[in-house]
Write an enzyme that holds these catalytic residues in place. Structure first.
Site: not given
Length: 206
Positions: A9, A7
């Protein structure tokens, strides 16, 4: 090929309550860029799978997103790391697309692009929806206790580094491993291959 999906953020950089909408707002988490570099030196190719609904919501545009990723790539290069590709979903939730996590579309795109069976591709992120999407796609799943999952720190210390079935109480897919952060995940993954761990530590030639 050793491929890994992360991922963005809350995993690689600090997340925000609204959106990371400009390069000035993109700030790496401590030790995260160095963790990617160590993974690279251990033979892992790293790609990102990230929801960026701020585009669909009109909060920022592709020029801003490209500037964010240009800064990210420069910052990684400065510590000897790299991300091979960024796969992102630009859609708002009401668009009902198949690529917005927790749907598995981004992961399926990555598997098709790189030609790697997804059951051989670990996926790590801080958000439940990232882990859920990865599990549906067939990836081995890892939750990092940063960003959206930072509140879990101190609550599940006894589960580290590998979570028993009781992680189902957290809503995690079966078999999900928990790690304090990206650096801890890199330590764990590299330790599965002592040769790669030595290369990443500078103890063996690349």
């Amino acid at each position: 090929m050793k491929l890994l999906i992360l991922d963005r953020d809350g995993t690689l950089n600090r997340s925000r309550d609204d959106y990371v909408a400009s390069a000035d707002e993109w700030e790496p988490l401590p030790g995260a860029l160095e963790a990617v570099a160590r993974l690279n030196h251990g033979g892992w190719r790293v790609v990102l799978a990230t929801n960026q609904s701020g585009i669909g919501r009109g909060m920022f545009d592709m020029v801003s997103l490209n500037a964010i990723h240009a800064k990210m790539h420069r910052s990684l290069a400065a510590v000897g790391g790299r991300v091979d590709a960024v796969f992102f979903c630009p859609h708002a939730p009401e668009d009902a697309c198949t690529c917005r996590k927790p749907s598995p579309g981004l992961f399926e795109q990555i598997g098709a692009r790189f030609g790697v069976p997804l059951d051989e591709v670990p996926a790590a992120g801080n958000a439940l929806r990232h882990v859920q999407a990865a599990a549906v796609a067939g990836c081995p799943t890892h939750l990092l206790m940063t960003g959206k999952s930072e509140h879990l720190r101190g609550q599940v210390d006894t589960l580290l580094p590998q979570a028993p079935p009781s992680t189902a109480l957290l809503g995690l897919p079966p078999g999900t491993c928990l790690h304090a952060d990206l650096a801890a995940f890199a330590d764990w993954l590299l330790a599965q291959d002592p040769t790669a761990d030595a290369r990443a530590s500078g103890l063996a030639p690349l």
